[in-house]
Design an enzyme around this catalytic site. Structure first.
Site, PDB file in Angstrom:
ATOM      1  CG  HIS A  55      -1.932   1.102   1.214  1.00 52.89           C
ATOM      2  ND1 HIS A  55      -3.290   0.869   1.214  1.00 52.89           N
ATOM      3  CD2 HIS A  55      -1.809   2.453   1.198  1.00 52.89           C
ATOM      4  CE1 HIS A  55      -3.951   2.019   1.204  1.00 52.89           C
ATOM      5  NE2 HIS A  55      -3.058   3.003   1.197  1.00 52.89           N
ATOM      6  CG  HIS A  57      -1.341   6.825  -1.826  1.00 52.51           C
ATOM      7  ND1 HIS A  57      -2.609   6.900  -2.348  1.00 52.51           N
ATOM      8  CD2 HIS A  57      -1.463   6.191  -0.634  1.00 52.51           C
ATOM      9  CE1 HIS A  57      -3.463   6.345  -1.499  1.00 52.51           C
ATOM     10  NE2 HIS A  57      -2.790   5.908  -0.445  1.00 52.51           N
ATOM     11  CD  GLN A 151      -7.236  11.096  -1.784  1.00 51.28           C
ATOM     12  OE1 GLN A 151      -6.066  10.807  -1.669  1.00 51.28           O
ATOM     13  NE2 GLN A 151      -8.113  10.921  -0.800  1.00 51.28           N
ATOM     14  CG  HIS A 209      -7.619   4.390   0.704  1.00 51.57           C
ATOM     15  ND1 HIS A 209      -7.157   3.808  -0.446  1.00 51.57           N
ATOM     16  CD2 HIS A 209      -6.564   5.070   1.237  1.00 51.57           C
ATOM     17  CE1 HIS A 209      -5.876   4.126  -0.596  1.00 51.57           C
ATOM     18  NE2 HIS A 209      -5.490   4.885   0.406  1.00 51.57           N
ATOM     19  CD  GLU A 212      -6.603   7.181   5.610  1.00 54.20           C
ATOM     20  OE1 GLU A 212      -6.963   7.073   4.425  1.00 54.20           O
ATOM     21  OE2 GLU A 212      -5.466   7.579   5.944  1.00 54.20           O
ATOM     22  CG  ASP A 308      -0.837   5.419   3.379  1.00 56.65           C
ATOM     23  OD1 ASP A 308      -1.282   5.375   2.217  1.00 56.65           O
ATOM     24  OD2 ASP A 308      -1.443   5.957   4.314  1.00 56.65           O
TER      25      ASP A 308
HETATM   26 ZN    ZN Z   1      -3.548   5.095   1.446  1.00 58.28          ZN
END
Ligand code: ZN
Length: 412
Positions: A55, A57, A151, A209, A212, A308
């Protein structure tokens, strides 16, 4: 024989072994008399399967210097801060930053990553195009799985569902999601439904996701598990973050974990980011903001952890180093007994391989793809405790990175 590693202390095995590698595969382990084109004497050092970061980005890495600081430290401010920068992404810009982090990760012993990439009406498909170019250019260093990640939401960002379909056509591997970012629980459920529709159209797996937030009212995970079972998608879905699971009352959390297990959802915790992003509204005690790692493990759920973020609006540090992420995860999830440290090491190796769907071709055994690290350590615990040097990193049977460390005290 292309490569011979002598005197290897293989993780989980006793004694010192020799490993023969030919055409990218492990061909023999044990007594080897044949000569090889290249021989490495591990000298009793620890040899592990290469690390996997499930995981990250990569489209957003290394942009912190271009942004104004995230003053609240929250997820929402981080997302908004990136909008302006995201509009200015180019293929070359994404490739330069992502390539730098991939190179770092390879030096640190990682040969496989799963990256999310923003797909929304702000950046369009530019972040994806950048990562597709990166994947091609860096394929000798890293196997990259790409998740089309909405996102900015799907319901609250109209047009994103069509962009996600285009992303899948262009070469994204998995369908992502961010249901808790929608305006209501009903819209979050719709978000999950849309993601499943797209996944079905492309026969793709899902990695979302989920929840979160430390808001106990964010309850997407339960619906995701129910939907996974209803769709017959068991084993094909991954949920990242799931911070709210820790904020639920214990009895509801137990019920959700039971459904997660039934749905065979892979869980990824990201303590590196969530330790600093969550709990921002708390006075004392400040919650850790990470999911229920120990309870998930005890229930037999496949759990891993990821880096992440690297130097973005969410998190200012990060070296794409799974030993560092393991150390932080050990603190956050209190994994400190010998048995727990053994699990911790598995979380970034075999558990992560299961999440990425590559377990069949993973591990130090005859016939498997030769991806491994020679660590200047005696044991997995020693590797994590001392954050040891990665002496050699091998991918597809080729040495892709070497590191030496000279540290000495001066005598007066
Ligand atoms: Zn993430």
């Amino acid at each position: 024989m292309d490569l011979l590693i002598r005197n290897a202390k293989i993780v989980g095995q006793g004694g010192l072994k020799n490993i023969a590698i030919e055409a990218g595969r492990i061909t023999k382990i044990g007594k080897i008399t044949k000569r090889a084109r290249k021989t490495i004497d591990a000298g009793g050092m620890l040899v592990s399967s290469a690390f996997i970061d499930p995981h990250i980005h990569l489209d957003k890495v290394l942009i912190a210097e271009d942004l104004r600081p995230n003053v609240s430290g929250t997820l929402m401010e981080a997302i908004e801060l990136i909008w302006e920068r995201k509009r200015r992404y180019t293929v070359a810009d994404v490739k330069r930053r992502a390539g730098e982090v991939i190179s770092m990760a390879a030096l640190n012993g990682t040969t496989r990553m799963r990256t999310h990439v923003d797909v929304d009406t702000i950046g369009g498909l530019m972040p994806l195009k950048g990562l597709l170019a990166t994947r091609k250019e860096f394929k000798e260093l890293m196997d990259l799985q790409i998740v089309a990640f909405p996102q900015e939401g799907i319901v609250r960002d109209p047009g994103t569902d069509e962009l996600m379909r285009k992303a899948m056509e262009l070469g994204a591997d998995l369908v992502g999601g961010m249901p808790h970012h929608e305006r209501s629980h009903e819209e979050a459920k719709h978000h999950i439904d849309v993601a499943f529709n797209i996944a079905r159209e492309f026969d793709a797996n899902i990695d979302m996701h989920v929840d979160e937030t430390d808001d106990p009212n964010s309850r997407s995970l339960e619906y995701l598990a129910e939907k996974t079972i209803a769709e017959g998608y068991q084993g094909r879905v991954t949920a990242g973050h799931t911070c709210a699971l820790a904020a639920y009352p214990d009895d509801y959390a137990r019920e959700v974990i039971r459904k997660v297990k039934l749905a065979e959802i892979n869980m990824i915790t990201n303590p590196v980011t969530n330790l600093v992003i969550q709990g921002r509204g708390d006075r004392q005690p400040i919650r850790r903001g990470i999911t229920r790692v120990k309870e998930l493990l005890a229930a037999g759920v496949n759990v891993t952890f990821g880096q992440d973020c690297v130097d973005d609006a969410f998190y200012p540090f990060g070296r794409a180093d799974m030993l560092e992420v393991a150390l932080i995860t050990a603190h956050a999830a209190q994994l400190t007994t010998p048995a727990e440290i053994e699990i911790l090491f598995k979380m970034m190796t075999t558990n992560a391989a299961r999440t990425l769907g590559v377990l069949d071709d993973y591990g130090i055994a005859v016939g498997k793809r030769a991806d491994m690290i020679i660590l200047d350590a005696e044991s997995p615990k020693d590797a994590i405790r001392r954050q040891v040097n990665r002496q050699y990193v091998i991918k597809d049977g080729r040495v892709i990175a070497e590191s030496t460390s000279l540290r000495k005290l001066s005598k007066n």
